[in-house]
Scaffold this motif. Structure first.
Motif, PDB file in Angstrom:
ATOM      1  N   ILE A 299       0.846  -1.192   0.000  1.00  0.00           N
ATOM      2  CA  ILE A 299       0.000   0.000   0.000  1.00  0.00           C
ATOM      3  C   ILE A 299       0.886   1.248   0.000  1.00  0.00           C
ATOM      4  O   ILE A 299       1.992   1.228   0.524  1.00  0.00           O
ATOM      5  CB  ILE A 299      -0.945   0.049   1.223  1.00  0.00           C
ATOM      6  N   TYR A 300       0.386   2.313  -0.612  1.00  0.00           N
ATOM      7  CA  TYR A 300       1.085   3.586  -0.551  1.00  0.00           C
ATOM      8  C   TYR A 300       0.838   4.227   0.813  1.00  0.00           C
ATOM      9  O   TYR A 300      -0.248   4.108   1.379  1.00  0.00           O
ATOM     10  CB  TYR A 300       0.591   4.527  -1.647  1.00  0.00           C
ATOM     11  N   LEU A 301       1.846   4.911   1.310  1.00  0.00           N
ATOM     12  CA  LEU A 301       1.720   5.613   2.578  1.00  0.00           C
ATOM     13  C   LEU A 301       1.470   7.099   2.335  1.00  0.00           C
ATOM     14  O   LEU A 301       2.036   7.689   1.417  1.00  0.00           O
ATOM     15  CB  LEU A 301       2.981   5.440   3.412  1.00  0.00           C
ATOM     16  N   GLY A 302       0.624   7.686   3.159  1.00  0.00           N
ATOM     17  CA  GLY A 302       0.354   9.105   3.026  1.00  0.00           C
ATOM     18  C   GLY A 302      -0.876   9.503   3.824  1.00  0.00           C
ATOM     19  O   GLY A 302      -1.530   8.665   4.447  1.00  0.00           O
ATOM     20  N   LEU A 303      -1.190  10.790   3.780  1.00  0.00           N
ATOM     21  CA  LEU A 303      -2.377  11.303   4.451  1.00  0.00           C
ATOM     22  C   LEU A 303      -3.563  11.279   3.498  1.00  0.00           C
ATOM     23  O   LEU A 303      -3.404  11.369   2.282  1.00  0.00           O
ATOM     24  CB  LEU A 303      -2.115  12.726   4.951  1.00  0.00           C
ATOM     25  N   GLU A 304      -4.763  11.182   4.043  1.00  0.00           N
ATOM     26  CA  GLU A 304      -5.956  11.021   3.219  1.00  0.00           C
ATOM     27  C   GLU A 304      -6.168  12.189   2.258  1.00  0.00           C
ATOM     28  O   GLU A 304      -6.579  12.008   1.115  1.00  0.00           O
ATOM     29  CB  GLU A 304      -7.195  10.863   4.111  1.00  0.00           C
ATOM     30  N   ASN A 305      -5.884  13.386   2.704  1.00  0.00           N
ATOM     31  CA  ASN A 305      -6.046  14.573   1.871  1.00  0.00           C
ATOM     32  C   ASN A 305      -4.714  14.929   1.214  1.00  0.00           C
ATOM     33  O   ASN A 305      -3.694  15.062   1.899  1.00  0.00           O
ATOM     34  CB  ASN A 305      -6.558  15.740   2.723  1.00  0.00           C
ATOM     35  N   ASP A 306      -4.717  15.068  -0.116  1.00  0.00           N
ATOM     36  CA  ASP A 306      -3.472  15.332  -0.836  1.00  0.00           C
ATOM     37  C   ASP A 306      -2.792  16.614  -0.370  1.00  0.00           C
ATOM     38  O   ASP A 306      -1.558  16.670  -0.242  1.00  0.00           O
ATOM     39  CB  ASP A 306      -3.744  15.418  -2.343  1.00  0.00           C
ATOM     40  N   ASN A 307      -3.557  17.658  -0.126  1.00  0.00           N
ATOM     41  CA  ASN A 307      -2.962  18.922   0.317  1.00  0.00           C
ATOM     42  C   ASN A 307      -2.296  18.778   1.679  1.00  0.00           C
ATOM     43  O   ASN A 307      -1.200  19.309   1.911  1.00  0.00           O
ATOM     44  CB  ASN A 307      -4.023  20.019   0.361  1.00  0.00           C
ATOM     45  N   ASP A 308      -2.956  18.033   2.572  1.00  0.00           N
ATOM     46  CA  ASP A 308      -2.361  17.781   3.889  1.00  0.00           C
ATOM     47  C   ASP A 308      -1.083  16.957   3.743  1.00  0.00           C
ATOM     48  O   ASP A 308      -0.082  17.198   4.446  1.00  0.00           O
ATOM     49  CB  ASP A 308      -3.346  17.048   4.792  1.00  0.00           C
ATOM     50  N   ASP A 309      -1.132  15.990   2.832  1.00  0.00           N
ATOM     51  CA  ASP A 309       0.028  15.127   2.609  1.00  0.00           C
ATOM     52  C   ASP A 309       1.217  15.944   2.109  1.00  0.00           C
ATOM     53  O   ASP A 309       2.347  15.806   2.607  1.00  0.00           O
ATOM     54  CB  ASP A 309      -0.333  14.039   1.591  1.00  0.00           C
ATOM     55  N   ILE A 310       0.967  16.810   1.130  1.00  0.00           N
ATOM     56  CA  ILE A 310       2.029  17.651   0.584  1.00  0.00           C
ATOM     57  C   ILE A 310       2.605  18.566   1.657  1.00  0.00           C
ATOM     58  O   ILE A 310       3.829  18.719   1.782  1.00  0.00           O
ATOM     59  CB  ILE A 310       1.503  18.467  -0.616  1.00  0.00           C
ATOM     60  N   ASN A 311       1.727  19.166   2.453  1.00  0.00           N
ATOM     61  CA  ASN A 311       2.199  20.067   3.518  1.00  0.00           C
ATOM     62  C   ASN A 311       3.067  19.324   4.527  1.00  0.00           C
ATOM     63  O   ASN A 311       4.071  19.866   5.027  1.00  0.00           O
ATOM     64  CB  ASN A 311       1.009  20.720   4.219  1.00  0.00           C
ATOM     65  N   ALA A 312       2.689  18.094   4.835  1.00  0.00           N
ATOM     66  CA  ALA A 312       3.483  17.302   5.784  1.00  0.00           C
ATOM     67  C   ALA A 312       4.867  17.000   5.218  1.00  0.00           C
ATOM     68  O   ALA A 312       5.883  17.058   5.928  1.00  0.00           O
ATOM     69  CB  ALA A 312       2.750  16.003   6.123  1.00  0.00           C
ATOM     70  N   ARG A 313       4.933  16.676   3.935  1.00  0.00           N
ATOM     71  CA  ARG A 313       6.230  16.371   3.320  1.00  0.00           C
ATOM     72  C   ARG A 313       7.073  17.634   3.148  1.00  0.00           C
ATOM     73  O   ARG A 313       8.306  17.579   3.258  1.00  0.00           O
ATOM     74  CB  ARG A 313       6.014  15.641   1.987  1.00  0.00           C
TER      75      ARG A 313
END
Length: 409
Positions: A34-48
């Protein structure tokens, strides 16, 4: 990019495992997981983005990074650093790659903020690879529905074979994929036959897949930006299985359903460097993303006289090492690899399921192309991370590898 002429180059790699979280793969190949990440793409990008900011703050606190203006400092991240929980970030507008722009703008803001207290004028940044798309992952056509099941069907047959025989006699899917991409040789005819079958399945899928995903590296130097796009799709760039199969839908980008757009695609909303090279302070630098290196993309351009011999060749990857037969540098040229997939015993600076490599190139008529032994990093330090950040990558946030400056020949 001709403001100065550099006589040395120093590499700094954030070496982190960037594969999916895997169910079956000792060698950390993207085959079943499975891919790892946050459910919301914008939140995921901000975290990275926050991870990159924190890592750069840690990097500039390291004393062994030279401040000599004649030395180009190169900071690199591995392939697939930016892909999100579905395997690629989805854009909502056809004419504008807003997710790529969000990431690149965020990275520029990080550098500008840090520049208030640190001089980055002699730094070249290669921020890993960013995966974006305009196509939703779900099935639209009957062909999509068939392709969405191909990976699971193969893995089901594979599981039956493992259960019905001695497990040791059935090679791991990771090994089969390495045979397909010519990273390893088959140890026997049985391995080769299973590998050929998987290769045929995936090649057939490649011919039918219509979900287009861009895989690009964002490059920054002195307020100048560039983008380099991956050309060749590996047989392991996306997961084989469909984690949402029990729901009867597809929510992730699957190996059997995805292709990369051509590098020359006129509809590409992000301007990219066709020949993957650029001048940086008098140095001719070329960048390849993973399989492009093994497929000799830059060497091919050199052979066709589309580019000149490189001073520096950089490979960002998730499953690649430096290849002597793919070197496109001049005599004494420097090659660097920042990888997010596996370790190489005795020939790389290894992290946890990731590595970096630094070598020099030579050629003579009797021996042909040669690469030097790996030049070890001078500093290796773990990345400081919060518990939340560590969940974005399968083996935590990895290490920072700092190398001593190398003389440009």
């Amino acid at each position: 990019m001709n403001e100065s002429v550099y006589t040395n180059v120093q590499f700094i790699g954030h070496v982190v495992s960037s594969t999916p979280l895997l169910k079956e793969s000792v060698e950390e190949i993207s085959d079943w997981g499975i891919y790892l990440g946050l459910e919301n793409d914008n939140d995921d990008i901000n975290a990275r983005l926050q991870i990159v900011s924190d890592v750069l703050k840690q990097v500039i606190s390291i004393g062994d990074i030279t401040k000599d203006s004649s030395t180009l400092k190169v900071f690199a991240l591995p392939e697939f650093f930016w892909r999100g929980i579905k395997g690629a970030y989805i854009n909502s507008q056809k004419a504008n790659d807003e997710m790529y722009k969000k990431i690149s703008d965020g990275l520029i803001n990080i550098i500008k903020t840090l520049e208030k207290q640190y001089d980055f004028s002699d730094w070249l940044f290669l921020f890993g690879s960013i995966l974006t798309t305009f196509d939703i992952p779900d099935c639209i056509t009957d062909t999509d529905k068939t392709l969405s099941k191909v990976g699971d069907d193969y893995l089901n047959v594979y599981s039956i074979l493992k259960k019905s025989t001695n497990n040791k006699s059935i090679p791991k899917v990771s090994h089969l994929l390495k045979i397909i991409d010519k990273k390893q040789s088959a140890e026997n005819s049985y391995d080769q036959e299973l590998s050929d079958l998987l290769c045929d399945v995936l090649s057939m899928s490649d011919g039918l897949a219509n979900k287009m995903v861009y895989n690009r590296c964002f490059i920054y130097y002195r307020q100048n930006t560039n983008s380099i796009q991956k050309q060749f799709k590996s047989k392991e760039d996306f997961i084989l299985n469909n984690p949402s199969a029990s729901k009867g839908i597809v929510e992730n980008y699957l190996q059997t359903m995805v292709n990369y757009p051509p590098v020359s695609d006129t509809k590409n909303p992000v301007q990219t460097l066709t020949y993957s090279t650029f001048n940086c302070g008098g140095l001719n630098i070329g960048v390849e993303i993973c399989l492009d290196h093994s497929r000799k993309r830059l060497l091919g351009y050199l052979s066709e006289k589309k580019i000149k011999e490189l001073d520096v060749q950089i490979v960002i990857s998730c499953g690649m090492s430096l290849k002597k037969d793919s070197a496109a540098t001049k005599q004494g040229g420097i090659l660097f690899n920042c990888d997010g997939e596996y370790v190489i015993d005795g020939d790389a600076q290894n992290g946890d399921c990731c590595h970096s490599q630094l070598k020099t190139f030579s050629f003579d008529a009797s021996c042909g192309p040669r690469l030097s032994d790996h030049i070890p990093a001078s500093i290796v330090t773990d990345v400081n991370a919060t518990t939340a950040e560590q969940k974005l990558y399968p083996h935590g946030l990895g290490q920072i590898h700092v190398y001593n400056p190398q003389k440009i020949k």
